[in-house]
Design a protein around this motif. Structure first.
Motif, PDB file in Angstrom:
ATOM      1  N   PRO A   1      19.558 -10.444 -15.825  1.00 22.75           N
ATOM      2  CA  PRO A   1      19.192 -11.702 -15.161  1.00 22.75           C
ATOM      3  C   PRO A   1      17.706 -12.005 -15.298  1.00 22.75           C
ATOM      4  CG  PRO A   1      19.458  -9.969 -13.543  1.00 22.75           C
ATOM      5  CD  PRO A   1      19.849  -9.366 -14.865  1.00 22.75           C
ATOM      6  N   MET A   2      17.402 -13.259 -15.577  1.00 23.58           N
ATOM      7  CA  MET A   2      16.031 -13.745 -15.611  1.00 23.58           C
ATOM      8  C   MET A   2      15.683 -14.361 -14.250  1.00 23.58           C
ATOM      9  SD  MET A   2      14.999 -12.990 -18.728  1.00 23.58           S
ATOM     10  CE  MET A   2      15.966 -11.481 -18.502  1.00 23.58           C
ATOM     11  N   ARG A   3      14.438 -14.691 -14.052  1.00 21.43           N
ATOM     12  CA  ARG A   3      13.982 -15.190 -12.754  1.00 21.43           C
ATOM     13  C   ARG A   3      14.620 -16.513 -12.367  1.00 21.43           C
ATOM     14  NH1 ARG A   3       7.730 -15.258 -14.204  1.00 21.43           N
ATOM     15  NH2 ARG A   3       8.456 -13.228 -14.980  1.00 21.43           N
TER      16      ARG A   3
ATOM     17  N   GLN B   1       0.597 -21.834 -16.728  1.00 20.72           N
ATOM     18  CA  GLN B   1       0.651 -21.747 -15.274  1.00 20.72           C
ATOM     19  C   GLN B   1       2.088 -21.956 -14.819  1.00 20.72           C
ATOM     20  OE1 GLN B   1      -2.009 -20.915 -13.447  1.00 20.72           O
ATOM     21  NE2 GLN B   1      -3.326 -20.875 -15.280  1.00 20.72           N
ATOM     22  N   LYS B   2       2.737 -20.877 -14.412  1.00 18.77           N
ATOM     23  CA  LYS B   2       4.129 -20.948 -13.962  1.00 18.77           C
ATOM     24  C   LYS B   2       4.132 -21.162 -12.454  1.00 18.77           C
ATOM     25  CE  LYS B   2       5.730 -18.015 -17.756  1.00 18.77           C
ATOM     26  NZ  LYS B   2       4.436 -17.957 -18.462  1.00 18.77           N
TER      27      LYS B   2
ATOM     28  N   GLN C   1      11.694 -21.551 -12.080  1.00 19.65           N
ATOM     29  CA  GLN C   1      12.284 -22.367 -13.137  1.00 19.65           C
ATOM     30  C   GLN C   1      11.355 -22.537 -14.333  1.00 19.65           C
ATOM     31  OE1 GLN C   1      15.558 -23.196 -12.839  1.00 19.65           O
ATOM     32  NE2 GLN C   1      15.345 -21.997 -10.945  1.00 19.65           N
ATOM     33  N   ASP C   2      10.100 -22.158 -14.166  1.00 17.41           N
ATOM     34  CA  ASP C   2       9.144 -22.221 -15.272  1.00 17.41           C
ATOM     35  C   ASP C   2       9.277 -20.933 -16.093  1.00 17.41           C
ATOM     36  OD1 ASP C   2       8.178 -24.680 -14.536  1.00 17.41           O
ATOM     37  OD2 ASP C   2       6.480 -23.883 -13.401  1.00 17.41           O
TER      38      ASP C   2
ATOM     39  N   ASP D   1       0.060 -12.376 -21.220  1.00 20.17           N
ATOM     40  CA  ASP D   1       0.252 -11.905 -19.837  1.00 20.17           C
ATOM     41  C   ASP D   1       1.215 -10.726 -19.836  1.00 20.17           C
ATOM     42  OD1 ASP D   1      -1.393 -13.994 -18.832  1.00 20.17           O
ATOM     43  OD2 ASP D   1       0.310 -15.368 -18.885  1.00 20.17           O
ATOM     44  N   SER D   2       0.953  -9.769 -20.707  1.00 21.65           N
ATOM     45  CA  SER D   2       1.918  -8.709 -20.995  1.00 21.65           C
ATOM     46  C   SER D   2       2.213  -7.824 -19.787  1.00 21.65           C
ATOM     47  CB  SER D   2       1.419  -7.853 -22.165  1.00 21.65           C
ATOM     48  OG  SER D   2       0.099  -7.403 -21.941  1.00 21.65           O
ATOM     49  N   HIS D   3       3.458  -7.372 -19.732  1.00 19.52           N
ATOM     50  CA  HIS D   3       3.907  -6.443 -18.706  1.00 19.52           C
ATOM     51  C   HIS D   3       3.091  -5.146 -18.829  1.00 19.52           C
ATOM     52  CE1 HIS D   3       6.493  -3.737 -16.422  1.00 19.52           C
ATOM     53  NE2 HIS D   3       7.192  -4.782 -15.986  1.00 19.52           N
TER      54      HIS D   3
END
Length: 648
Positions: free
Chosen positions: A52-54, A138-139, A143-144, A187-189
């Motif tokens: 699942p994604m956000r 900029q999220k 939904q972004d 913006d790497s994990h």
């Protein structure tokens, strides 16, 4: 957020433990005699997840976990190696295995957990597919989403739910998967410690697959979108019938097709909006600007290995733009550029010893896989070995690997190869008060990009013999004297032309060429002297071979702006300056340097009707002949600027 997978997580956990116990007794008895086609099944257990994604969409992911004691030299825990793709991670089903895992055999046998994911909107993954989905800096809400966030969410899931991992992730991908690799770095994990974007699609309008110098890469794009079509996910790949061109001669097919939009209306019949989007956005508008990933390469914390090929016919500029952007925007991040004498993805297959008729006298692909790529990931994912230098590049001509702490090398200085009267080329500027050459360009009889019939864009064209073009009256040829010493160029190549045209638009295709000595030996020993008794294929004659090194088109209406094209004023002198992707090549003593200039390169690029108009919809009567004039005089010098290395 709920967690779902093909099997419920508790069952999966018990399954992993069962495999660990069961496989331990088997793996110890396994030998290196396991047939190659069974190696993956014998050493890995496959799991399938819908992660699942956000925003709630689920992405299909196949994970291959080493069996217990499968690799006695490295019992784990293991790092992840991830590949995200729009081309399907099949075969589907937990009992259906890929034949090979990872970038190369070294990884498959080296102790890694392999992760393959269908990207959003493709095949078994949910969501809407967007061509080179624009990055969102900029999220503001769940939904972004973009490919950076999808990768981040995937890594979060993997770390928590795949046992026996060491908490480190590497990612790689070639071409479109290279784009997804680049996106994952932004913006790497924190767990993503190593990434290798290889031939990454970066800016489709400025030099990658879609447009070069404002010209549409006709044959490659139509050929690609004839099979890369929208799919109604989630769905498994289906058997499809390839597009029937009706002829093995692409020159004839595209010439008969007329303008670009005819390809959609007459052949695709509106079935692929992806192709239409590429064709109709024929200026650098917001469609392309938002997809230029190089503008967003920020907050990259992982080590980066950017890989490209000097002779990549698809994504030649992407590696450079990715490397330059990553280095500039993340100066403290370890970033390395690797370039070899390869076609698109050629470093991942074969031995890389030759391309077409050109020999490199080294197994360059094998060298890269064993001595550059594998050590890179081993270093950052397992703490072994040392970091790579800033640039690891193969010098063609002399055929040797070299390393530099900057690219282009700091020692390289700009010099211009000037055009002169009589077809001469030299580093000396022209002194003539009035001097030029002209030719008639006819879009209805365009210059072909290869000297033979082909049904595709052959990857070898990037080094093909250009003698066929040099004989045409609509191609200008400038050639140096025989070199008395080696000349090495390193970095971008920049044509600078002073031209006039009798038309309101024109293309100027510039090619840099290495001309072999007339007595250069043929590759086949004992062939004997040429004679008339040639009953089979004609022999390859390398004496005087004109090897293409770099060629790029430039559409004159974009000479001042990619966003706002401007018509040429017939008869008025103007400048057409542009830049070609980097090269590292030595012209050997005894060779000559050549530059060719022409106004069509078909069907590699679309035809310029030589009328200032909307080219994709141009009418037959708008395709007109034009006289193109190139100046080489004291106050209007034309030439090609290169970066020249100092003599050793």
């Amino acid at each position: 957020m709920s967690i779902t997978s093909v099997k419920s997580l508790p069952i999966l956990a018990r399954t992993v433990l069962a495999f660990v116990v069961f496989a331990g007794s088997i793996a110890s008895a396994q030998t290196t005699d396991v047939p190659q086609e069974n190696f993956v099944k014998a050493h890995y257990t496959k799991y399938e997840y819908r992660i699942p994604m956000r925003d709630g969409k689920r992405l299909f992911t196949a994970v291959y976990v080493p069996k217990a004691s499968a690799f006695s030299a490295d019992p784990g825990p293991y790092p992840f190696m991830m590949d995200r793709t729009p081309y399907s991670v099949g075969p589907y089903g937990e009992d259906q295995y890929q034949a090979h895992l990872g970038p190369s055999d070294e990884f498959e046998k080296g102790g890694y957990i392999f992760v393959y994911q269908d990207v959003r909107g493709r095949w078994m993954s949910e969501g809407e597919f967007v061509e080179m989905r624009p990055h969102i800096d900029q999220k503001k809400s769940p939904q972004d989403v973009d490919d950076a966030s999808d990768t981040y969410d995937t890594i979060e899931f993997l770390l928590k739910h795949v046992p026996h991992n060491n908490g480190k992730v590497g990612i790689w991908g070639i071409s479109y998967p290279g784009f997804y690799t680049s996106a994952s770095m932004i913006d790497s994990h924190p767990a993503l410690v190593a990434a290798s974007p290889q031939a990454p699609m970066t800016d489709l309008f400025k030099g990658d697959d879609a447009y070069h110098g404002g010209t549409f890469m006709l044959s490659a794009n139509f050929g690609f979108y004839a099979f890369f079509t929208p799919n109604h996910n989630p769905e498994a790949p289906r058997t499809t019938v390839g597009f029937d061109f009706g002829t093995p001669d692409m020159y004839r097919f595209y010439l008969n097709a007329g303008n670009i939009m005819n390809l959609d209306t007459q052949y695709l019949k509106g079935s692929n909006w992806l192709f239409v989007d590429q064709a109709k956005h024929n200026t650098y508008d917001d469609y392309w600007k938002t997809r230029d990933l190089s503008q967003h390469m920020k907050n990259i914390k992982c080590a980066v290995l950017v890989v490209g090929g000097w002779y990549d016919a698809e994504d030649l500029s992407g590696p450079y733009k990715t490397f330059y952007a990553t280095s500039k925007l993340n100066p403290d991040t370890q970033t390395t550029l690797v370039e070899g004498p390869w076609v698109h993805g050629g470093w991942a297959r074969g031995d890389g010893s030759h391309l077409g008729d050109v020999q490199f006298n080294a197994k360059t692909s094998e060298y890269f896989r064993a001595n550059v790529q594998f050590p890179f990931f081993e270093h950052y994912l397992k703490g072994k070995g040392a970091a790579q230098p800033k640039a690891v590049v193969f010098e063609t001509g002399t055929n040797v690997w070299r390393s530099f702490e900057s690219w282009p090398p700091k020692a390289a200085t700009p010099k211009t190869l000037y055009f002169h009267a009589g077809g001469k080329l030299s580093f000396d500027p022209p002194s003539e008060g009035s001097s030029s050459d002209s030719y008639v360009s006819d879009p209805n009889h365009p210059v072909p990009f290869v000297g033979y019939t082909t049904d595709t864009v052959p990857q070898r064209y990037m080094v093909d013999d250009q003698r066929f073009a040099s004989y045409r009256p609509d191609v200008l040829v400038y050639e140096s004297d025989v070199l008395t010493e080696d000349v090495t160029i390193a970095g971008p190549i920049s044509p600078k032309l002073k031209i006039t045209s009798s038309a309101t638009d024109a293309d100027f295709d510039v090619k840099l060429i290495d001309v072999y000595p007339e007595n250069y030996p043929n590759p086949e020993e004992g062939m004997g002297r040429p004679n008339k008794r040639i009953l089979d294929a004609p022999p390859l004659q390398m004496g005087g071979y004109q090897q293409l090194l770099r060629g790029e088109p430039m559409r004159a209406k974009f000479r001042n702006s990619w966003e706002k094209p401007e018509a040429l004023t017939p008869g008025k002198m103007t400048e057409v300056d542009f830049s070609m992707p980097d090269l590292f090549h030595t012209f050997r003593a005894g060779h000559r340097i050549m530059v060719q200039v022409q106004s069509s390169w078909f069907p590699l690029t679309d035809r310029n009707p030589q009328t200032f108009t909307d080219i994709p919809t141009a009418k037959p009567e708008q395709f007109v002949k034009a006289t193109e004039q190139v100046f080489h005089q004291k106050d209007a010098a034309s030439g090609v600027e290169v970066l020249v290395m100092p003599k050793p």
